[in-house]
Scaffold this motif. Structure first.
Motif, PDB file in Angstrom:
ATOM      1  N   TYR A 135      -3.184   1.974   2.629  1.00 59.21           N
ATOM      2  CA  TYR A 135      -2.010   1.624   1.832  1.00 59.21           C
ATOM      3  C   TYR A 135      -2.288   2.047   0.385  1.00 59.21           C
ATOM      4  CZ  TYR A 135       1.752  -1.103  -0.248  1.00 59.21           C
ATOM      5  OH  TYR A 135       2.881  -1.481  -0.929  1.00 59.21           O
ATOM      6  N   PRO A 136      -1.332   2.616  -0.329  1.00 61.12           N
ATOM      7  CA  PRO A 136       0.076   2.858   0.007  1.00 61.12           C
ATOM      8  C   PRO A 136       0.330   4.165   0.755  1.00 61.12           C
ATOM      9  CG  PRO A 136      -0.324   3.454  -2.267  1.00 61.12           C
ATOM     10  CD  PRO A 136      -1.617   2.934  -1.733  1.00 61.12           C
ATOM     11  N   ARG A 137      -0.727   4.940   1.026  1.00 57.64           N
ATOM     12  CA  ARG A 137      -0.559   6.167   1.797  1.00 57.64           C
ATOM     13  C   ARG A 137      -1.838   6.421   2.574  1.00 57.64           C
ATOM     14  NH1 ARG A 137      -3.534  10.236  -0.297  1.00 57.64           N
ATOM     15  NH2 ARG A 137      -4.093  10.215  -2.526  1.00 57.64           N
ATOM     16  N   PRO A 138      -1.786   7.251   3.602  1.00 58.58           N
ATOM     17  CA  PRO A 138      -3.003   7.573   4.360  1.00 58.58           C
ATOM     18  C   PRO A 138      -4.080   8.155   3.454  1.00 58.58           C
ATOM     19  CG  PRO A 138      -1.060   8.306   5.550  1.00 58.58           C
ATOM     20  CD  PRO A 138      -0.576   7.863   4.198  1.00 58.58           C
ATOM     21  N   GLY A 139      -5.306   7.707   3.667  1.00 57.09           N
ATOM     22  CA  GLY A 139      -6.421   8.168   2.867  1.00 57.09           C
ATOM     23  C   GLY A 139      -6.824   7.209   1.773  1.00 57.09           C
ATOM     24  N   ILE A 140      -5.946   6.263   1.426  1.00 59.16           N
ATOM     25  CA  ILE A 140      -6.248   5.224   0.440  1.00 59.16           C
ATOM     26  C   ILE A 140      -6.332   3.897   1.176  1.00 59.16           C
ATOM     27  CG2 ILE A 140      -5.432   3.993  -1.602  1.00 59.16           C
ATOM     28  CD1 ILE A 140      -4.109   6.504  -2.539  1.00 59.16           C
ATOM     29  N   TRP A 141      -7.472   3.198   1.025  1.00 61.91           N
ATOM     30  CA  TRP A 141      -7.697   1.968   1.763  1.00 61.91           C
ATOM     31  C   TRP A 141      -7.553   0.753   0.856  1.00 61.91           C
ATOM     32  CZ3 TRP A 141      -8.402   1.976   7.008  1.00 61.91           C
ATOM     33  CH2 TRP A 141      -8.624   3.225   7.584  1.00 61.91           C
ATOM     34  N   ALA A 142      -6.969  -0.307   1.396  1.00 64.71           N
ATOM     35  CA  ALA A 142      -6.758  -1.541   0.643  1.00 64.71           C
ATOM     36  C   ALA A 142      -7.286  -2.724   1.439  1.00 64.71           C
ATOM     37  CB  ALA A 142      -5.266  -1.730   0.341  1.00 64.71           C
ATOM     38  N   MET A 143      -7.733  -3.754   0.702  1.00 64.16           N
ATOM     39  CA  MET A 143      -8.201  -4.986   1.332  1.00 64.16           C
ATOM     40  C   MET A 143      -7.004  -5.824   1.747  1.00 64.16           C
ATOM     41  SD  MET A 143     -10.700  -7.002   2.199  1.00 64.16           S
ATOM     42  CE  MET A 143     -12.102  -6.331   1.294  1.00 64.16           C
ATOM     43  N   ALA A 144      -7.059  -6.387   2.953  1.00 65.20           N
ATOM     44  CA  ALA A 144      -5.971  -7.220   3.449  1.00 65.20           C
ATOM     45  C   ALA A 144      -6.555  -8.321   4.327  1.00 65.20           C
ATOM     46  CB  ALA A 144      -4.961  -6.381   4.229  1.00 65.20           C
ATOM     47  N   PHE A 145      -5.690  -9.215   4.777  1.00 61.30           N
ATOM     48  CA  PHE A 145      -6.096 -10.329   5.617  1.00 61.30           C
ATOM     49  C   PHE A 145      -5.220 -10.362   6.866  1.00 61.30           C
ATOM     50  CE2 PHE A 145      -7.031 -11.480   1.230  1.00 61.30           C
ATOM     51  CZ  PHE A 145      -8.379 -11.815   1.322  1.00 61.30           C
ATOM     52  N   ILE A 146      -5.863 -10.433   8.022  1.00 64.08           N
ATOM     53  CA  ILE A 146      -5.116 -10.520   9.278  1.00 64.08           C
ATOM     54  C   ILE A 146      -4.587 -11.929   9.434  1.00 64.08           C
ATOM     55  CG2 ILE A 146      -5.245 -10.313  11.778  1.00 64.08           C
ATOM     56  CD1 ILE A 146      -7.431  -8.249  11.432  1.00 64.08           C
TER      57      ILE A 146
END
Length: 231
Positions: A135-146
């Protein structure tokens, strides 16, 4: 004219000592400041509802902080005990029916009630585990919570997309706001770090991250050779 090396060394030493002292003092001071503000905020809400003759200043001549907090805790305990009975449940149901008749207030009340029930009534953690998502596009990673496996109407509509999960992607440095995303499970990288460590990583904007070798959070500032946990 060049500055005296001795003077430069003295200034650098003073600056280093000040920063070291600030690192020790700041957490305690900020914690006390936060606790004090919460206490005064609750006192400001509760004390105006108490007759002035029962205020600490009227009874003992001193403005004692925290009385409102004590009254709030006692009132909450009494309400919790009372609403467990038949009469209490009946009165609560009657009050909710009145609220349901008010269009705008009804929407606010139902939203707040659902959030409170979700946070306070669940015995399991609010989030399942931390993860990485593009996120916000392929190739950029973001921390999230399931959060959960996507279900209900949304799950039905996305059933043809494979196994979907609902994740919360927080903003930095305020993790209370963010985005709710429905992502295929195969596009999510689940992490071994705890929810607390992941939250520290988000709040610190990447300055504090868990060290898998020592099993504790580690500050990147001034640390050489720190490694990112293996996925």
């Amino acid at each position: 004219m060049s500055q005296d090396p001795t003077k430069r060394g003295l200034i650098a030493s003073i600056r280093g000592n000040f920063i070291a002292g600030l690192a020790v003092i700041a957490p305690g001071v900020l914690t006390l400041w936060l606790v004090w503000n919460v206490i005064t905020w609750i006192d400001g809400l509760v004390l105006p509802l108490i007759p002035r003759g029962f205020h600490p200043q009227a009874m003992v001549g001193l403005d004692v902080p925290g009385v409102g907090v004590i009254v709030f805790v006692i009132f909450t305990l009494v309400m919790g005990y009372f609403t467990k009975g038949l009469i209490g449940r009946t009165l609560v149901g009657w009050g909710e029916r009145i609220v349901e008749a008010m269009p705008i207030i009804r929407s606010i009340y139902n939203a707040v009630k659902q959030i409170a029930d979700t946070i306070l009534a669940r015995t399991a953690p609010t989030f399942d585990r931390a993860c990485l998502v593009q996120y916000p596009r392929p190739g950029i990673w973001a921390m999230a919570f399931i959060s959960t496996t996507t279900r209900g109407e949304i799950g039905d509509h996305l059933s043809g997309k494979g196994d979907m999960v609902s994740i919360f992607l927080p903003t930095t440095p305020n993790p209370t706001s963010g985005f709710l995303l429905f992502v295929p499970r195969e596009d999510v990288i689940e992490l071994d770090m705890s929810i607390e460590d992941a939250a520290k990583l988000v709040i610190s904007a990447g300055l504090v991250y868990p060290d898998t070798r020592k099993g504790k959070a580690r500050n990147m500032g001034g640390t050489q050779g720190a490694s990112i946990p293996k996925l």
